[in-house]
Design an enzyme around this catalytic site. Sequence first.
Site, PDB file in Angstrom:
ATOM      1  N   HIS A   1       7.670  -4.028   9.256  1.00 29.33           N
ATOM      2  CA  HIS A   1       6.956  -4.123   7.979  1.00 29.33           C
ATOM      3  C   HIS A   1       7.905  -3.959   6.792  1.00 29.33           C
ATOM      4  O   HIS A   1       7.637  -4.475   5.719  1.00 29.33           O
ATOM      5  CB  HIS A   1       5.855  -3.060   7.932  1.00 29.33           C
ATOM      6  CG  HIS A   1       4.744  -3.379   6.993  1.00 29.33           C
ATOM      7  ND1 HIS A   1       4.063  -4.583   7.016  1.00 29.33           N
ATOM      8  CD2 HIS A   1       4.180  -2.648   5.982  1.00 29.33           C
ATOM      9  CE1 HIS A   1       3.122  -4.578   6.079  1.00 29.33           C
ATOM     10  NE2 HIS A   1       3.187  -3.433   5.442  1.00 29.33           N
TER      11      HIS A   1
ATOM     12  N   ASP B   1       6.297  -6.357  13.368  1.00 29.91           N
ATOM     13  CA  ASP B   1       5.554  -5.569  12.383  1.00 29.91           C
ATOM     14  C   ASP B   1       4.450  -4.773  13.080  1.00 29.91           C
ATOM     15  O   ASP B   1       3.527  -5.348  13.649  1.00 29.91           O
ATOM     16  CB  ASP B   1       4.949  -6.504  11.333  1.00 29.91           C
ATOM     17  CG  ASP B   1       4.443  -5.774  10.100  1.00 29.91           C
ATOM     18  OD1 ASP B   1       3.978  -4.620  10.229  1.00 29.91           O
ATOM     19  OD2 ASP B   1       4.508  -6.359   9.001  1.00 29.91           O
TER      20      ASP B   1
ATOM     21  N   TRP C   1       0.831  -1.201   0.000  1.00 30.06           N
ATOM     22  CA  TRP C   1       0.000   0.000   0.000  1.00 30.06           C
ATOM     23  C   TRP C   1       0.870   1.258   0.000  1.00 30.06           C
ATOM     24  O   TRP C   1       1.831   1.365   0.753  1.00 30.06           O
ATOM     25  CB  TRP C   1      -0.903  -0.013   1.241  1.00 30.06           C
ATOM     26  CG  TRP C   1      -1.578   1.291   1.529  1.00 30.06           C
ATOM     27  CD1 TRP C   1      -2.681   1.803   0.917  1.00 30.06           C
ATOM     28  CD2 TRP C   1      -1.186   2.261   2.506  1.00 30.06           C
ATOM     29  NE1 TRP C   1      -3.001   3.029   1.440  1.00 30.06           N
ATOM     30  CE2 TRP C   1      -2.096   3.345   2.422  1.00 30.06           C
ATOM     31  CE3 TRP C   1      -0.148   2.329   3.433  1.00 30.06           C
ATOM     32  CZ2 TRP C   1      -2.011   4.462   3.242  1.00 30.06           C
ATOM     33  CZ3 TRP C   1      -0.055   3.441   4.247  1.00 30.06           C
ATOM     34  CH2 TRP C   1      -0.987   4.496   4.160  1.00 30.06           C
TER      35      TRP C   1
ATOM     36  N   SER D   1       2.203  -6.656   1.878  1.00 30.04           N
ATOM     37  CA  SER D   1       1.199  -5.855   2.561  1.00 30.04           C
ATOM     38  C   SER D   1      -0.129  -5.876   1.790  1.00 30.04           C
ATOM     39  O   SER D   1      -0.707  -6.930   1.569  1.00 30.04           O
ATOM     40  CB  SER D   1       1.731  -4.432   2.751  1.00 30.04           C
ATOM     41  OG  SER D   1       0.908  -3.684   3.605  1.00 30.04           O
TER      42      SER D   1
END
Length: 272
Positions: free
Chosen positions: A252, A223, A29, A95
């Site tokens: 992440h 994360d 994203w 993601s």
Amino acid sequence: MPYFQSTDDTTLAYEVYGSGAPIVFLAGWSLNTDMWEHQVPYFVERGYRCILLDRRGHGRSDRPADGYDNDTRADDVAALLEHLDIRDAVLIGHSGGGAEAVHYLARHGQDRIRRLVLVAAAVPKLSWSPDHPAGIPQAAIDASIAALCADRAKWMADRAQGYFATHLGNDVSPALIDQEVRRCLSAAPWAAKTMQRAIGDSDLRPDLAEITLPVLLLHGLADQSIPIGPTSHVAVQLLKDAELKEYPAAGHGLYVTHAAQLNADIAEFISA
């Protein structure tokens, strides 16, 4: 950079490097194809053909007002694979790109894909529900999206260190962190906010149950963006043929901080 027309005539950009067996990369994203700069050379040097998509509203693709729902984004992936007539490919998603990969397979079938790699993927479900007790309370998701809408630059900056889990000793330069924040901010604001809501509202548990091909899940225990509890820990139980590898000190941004390990794990999986 080449382009193609998706199903609703949106112009999407993509890149292709190398030759040989295809690997299709779907960015996270707010990110674009540039996020894979630590992966593409590694796999090209090993004889793979790397194909990277800039989703709508991201990178060099068109920035339409709509199409950020799960179905349309999955249709964009299908349109790319059909445009290039990609077959027997490995599909890798980070993601939100992982959510796109899963929904693509459930919506369009598995004929073109032989293996799936989910990197810190936002699947199957982020929000809490009685049948998903590991999920995040909806109020917390709503508050995060409200903060994103109020000051997107601050929202990104506040989360930058945690994104790479620098508090656990991951050596990431300030310049690299700034670069990744700029990449995220390059996405169309409307696209970023609308897609974030779609990710927060999704329940892809039925999609996972339909996937029969081998799946590798890679996820950092630190994360903060997509916690492993409601996502990969649940997903690996729902998939029919899946393996989860946990990275204890990764956040992440493990595609940067743990690039060597991540690349090696993917290479071993897709060459099996």
